[in-house]
Motif scaffolding. Structure first.
Motif, PDB file in Angstrom:
ATOM      1  N   GLY B  46       0.799  -1.226   0.000  1.00 51.35           N
ATOM      2  CA  GLY B  46       0.000   0.000   0.000  1.00 51.35           C
ATOM      3  C   GLY B  46       0.829   1.272   0.000  1.00 51.35           C
ATOM      4  O   GLY B  46       0.297   2.357   0.205  1.00 51.35           O
ATOM      5  N   HIS B  47       2.153   1.165  -0.221  1.00 50.77           N
ATOM      6  CA  HIS B  47       2.996   2.353  -0.300  1.00 50.77           C
ATOM      7  C   HIS B  47       3.047   2.837  -1.752  1.00 50.77           C
ATOM      8  O   HIS B  47       3.157   2.037  -2.672  1.00 50.77           O
ATOM      9  N   MET B  48       3.028   4.167  -1.920  1.00 54.25           N
ATOM     10  CA  MET B  48       3.160   4.736  -3.264  1.00 54.25           C
ATOM     11  C   MET B  48       4.582   4.537  -3.785  1.00 54.25           C
ATOM     12  O   MET B  48       5.543   4.745  -3.052  1.00 54.25           O
ATOM     13  N   THR B  50       5.335   5.654  -7.412  1.00 60.17           N
ATOM     14  CA  THR B  50       5.378   6.892  -8.187  1.00 60.17           C
ATOM     15  C   THR B  50       4.001   7.110  -8.813  1.00 60.17           C
ATOM     16  O   THR B  50       3.151   6.213  -8.775  1.00 60.17           O
ATOM     17  N   ASP B  59      -6.327  11.860  -2.930  1.00 59.98           N
ATOM     18  CA  ASP B  59      -5.508  11.614  -1.735  1.00 59.98           C
ATOM     19  C   ASP B  59      -4.736  10.319  -2.012  1.00 59.98           C
ATOM     20  O   ASP B  59      -5.238   9.218  -1.796  1.00 59.98           O
ATOM     21  N   GLU B  60      -3.531  10.493  -2.517  1.00 57.58           N
ATOM     22  CA  GLU B  60      -2.781   9.348  -3.042  1.00 57.58           C
ATOM     23  C   GLU B  60      -2.551   8.263  -1.994  1.00 57.58           C
ATOM     24  O   GLU B  60      -2.676   7.075  -2.278  1.00 57.58           O
ATOM     25  N   GLN B  61      -2.213   8.671  -0.779  1.00 56.18           N
ATOM     26  CA  GLN B  61      -1.882   7.677   0.249  1.00 56.18           C
ATOM     27  C   GLN B  61      -3.074   6.788   0.587  1.00 56.18           C
ATOM     28  O   GLN B  61      -2.943   5.575   0.717  1.00 56.18           O
ATOM     29  N   THR B  62      -4.233   7.426   0.731  1.00 53.52           N
ATOM     30  CA  THR B  62      -5.417   6.642   1.080  1.00 53.52           C
ATOM     31  C   THR B  62      -5.834   5.747  -0.082  1.00 53.52           C
ATOM     32  O   THR B  62      -6.175   4.576   0.114  1.00 53.52           O
ATOM     33  N   ALA B  65      -3.577   2.755  -0.124  1.00 55.09           N
ATOM     34  CA  ALA B  65      -3.903   1.750   0.907  1.00 55.09           C
ATOM     35  C   ALA B  65      -5.136   0.941   0.505  1.00 55.09           C
ATOM     36  O   ALA B  65      -5.170  -0.283   0.652  1.00 55.09           O
ATOM     37  N   LEU B  66      -6.140   1.641  -0.029  1.00 52.78           N
ATOM     38  CA  LEU B  66      -7.379   0.945  -0.407  1.00 52.78           C
ATOM     39  C   LEU B  66      -7.172   0.043  -1.618  1.00 52.78           C
ATOM     40  O   LEU B  66      -7.719  -1.065  -1.689  1.00 52.78           O
TER      41      LEU B  66
END
Lengths: 306, 168
Positions: B46-48, B50, B59-62, B65-66
């Motif tokens: 779930g880590h970005m 690029t 919201d890239e992080q969320t 994760a999803l």
């Protein structure tokens, strides 16, 4: 598994709150979400049932700020505590760099705590991790209830490997930050040990050893069947371009330097000494050539002058 | 159980600028050909890794994760049905849609697109892009691993940051 992204100058770590149902995992995350500065946390996302029980996971991105030039971020998850959801619990645990085990201190809940801890151990094992070598904190929650186990009883029953433990009343916010701070320290300490030059001092780490690596899961149990809803609380941007008020912490940090006992001594030669040594070598060589030429001339082998 | 070789293969968690530059070229080409809005490359934890295109409204992080959670759950479903995995997932919305494509064994490409393009176009070019990305990851995996080196001050700086952040 910690991700280091030199292109984005980011370090990403995954922390998972584990424990039996209704022990207070989601409450812990809600407190962190509420107490941390808006600029440092993102939305708290919960995939929960209509009865507000965690169905898949809760997720909270937390941005620690700049650490030695790297944006250091924690992705914090909770798992569903109910026995029924083991397959989803296992999925969430995948790639975890550290675990907070939230135990319910209420008398009569010990079997549930023990069962959940055993389940954690098994699920970590399936991901190739040993619970004894994974950064883990035990949090004894609900200490405010009238009929609770003593800390000694909790330690005796749950803490076989002497992991750090904290007492907490998550509902009132007590013990939540210290727990997370300690675990974050242990995770960063293991990262520091593995990826920074030896002279850097330790982060927190009384017991910091981590073989934090992920792997493919082999879950086979059937998962969800209840209706799920997704709720998102409070909006606060956390990504990329956010100007962080805490970004300067790296400059405020102590600058203690230690030299590791394992560091090898290095022979240092100054430029002046190197130059003097070169001149001596050249002088000896020239003198040798002149002496050899004179001897050969005297012996009659060569003639220097016609 | 995870074998030792699986373990070693899964150790690729360090991304260098050169690698990301190569990856970004492939993503940019894919965006241009397919007409998609943006795409995110996410590792399975779930880590970005690029992203490319217009991600300002996301919201890239969320999302990362999803996406990872969704993909993991779907993989388990695939196993229950006797498949290794479903390599492509597609979620259709009224305005925007998202396609998730597996790249290698530990990275997911999430592509967001609207009615400016078609599912067929996205799928066609995504397949080609995934093959190129997989080749890059394979090259990264097979080259001698250099140890990622953080700044020597990381330890002390982290301690200061934690003390500062977690003041109650």
């Amino acid at each position: 598994m910690v991700q280091i992204n030199f292109a984005l100058k980011e370090v990403n770590c995954k922390i998972v709150y584990y424990g039996p149902g209704l022990s207070g995992k989601t409450t812990n995350l809600e407190v962190v979400h509420k107490k941390a500065p808006d600029t440092s946390v993102g939305d708290l996302t919960s995939i929960a049932t209509e009865g507000d029980r965690t169905l898949f996971f809760d997720f909270l991105p937390l941005n620690l700020g700049q650490v030695a030039g790297m944006k250091t971020k924690f992705q914090i998850y909770t798992v569903p505590g109910q026995v029924y959801y083991n397959s989803t619990r296992k999925l969430v645990l995948q790639g975890a760099d550290g675990v907070v085990f939230v135990a319910d201190s209420k008398r009569g809940k010990m079997n549930e705590n023990i069962e959940s801890l055993k389940n954690l151990e098994e699920n970590l094992k399936e991901h190739g991790l040993d619970i004894a070598n994974t950064p883990i904190i035990l949090q004894y929650n609900k200490r405010d209830l009238p009929d609770v186990y003593s800390v000694e009883e909790m330690e005796e029953a749950l803490n076989a490997w002497d992991a750090p433990h904290f007492e907490a009343v998550a509902r009132d916010g007590k013990g939540v930050f210290p727990t997370l701070k300690r675990l974050a320290g242990m995770v960063l300490e293991s990262l520091n040990e593995n990826h920074a030059p030896r002279r850097s001092p330790s982060v927190v780490a009384p017991k910091a050893s981590a073989d934090s690596s992920g792997g493919s899961t082999t879950a086979t149990a059937v998962a969800t069947s209840r209706t799920g809803t997704m709720r998102t609380q409070r909006t606060a941007s956390v990504t990329g371009s956010v100007a962080r008020t805490r970004a300067s912490v790296s400059t405020q940090a102590p600058t203690v330097r230690t030299t590791s006992s394992g560091a090898r001594p290095v022979l240092v030669t100054s430029p002046r000494r190197r130059k003097r040594r070169s001149s001596m070598v050249v002088g000896i060589v020239l003198t040798s050539i002149v002496a050899a030429t004179v001897l050969l001339h005297l012996a009659g082998i060569i003639r220097i002058l016609p | 159980m995870v074998t030792d070789s699986d373990h070693l293969r899964n150790q690729r968690v360090v991304f260098y600028s050169d690698d990301i530059e190569q990856i970004d070229v492939v993503l940019a080409e894919f965006l241009e050909l397919s007409g998609c809005k943006c795409n995110l490359l996410i590792d399975k934890e779930g880590h970005m890794v690029t992203s490319g295109g217009d991600t300002n409204s996301i919201d890239e992080q969320t999302v990362a994760a999803l996406v990872a959670g969704s993909y993991a759950a779907t993989r388990e479903m695939a196993k229950l049905l006797g498949e290794d995995e479903f390599s492509v997932l597609f979620h259709q919305g009224k305005r925007d849609s998202i396609q998730l494509s597996m790249v290698g064994n530990r990275t997911i490409m999430a592509t967001v697109f609207d009615d400016q393009t078609t599912v067929g176009m996205v799928r066609l070019y995504a397949r080609a892009a995934c093959e190129k990305l997989d080749a890059i990851f394979e090259e990264i995996r097979n080259r001698p691993q250099k140890k990622a080196s953080l700044d020597a001050e990381f330890g002390s700086s982290a301690k200061g940051a934690l003390d500062f952040f977690f003041t109650e």
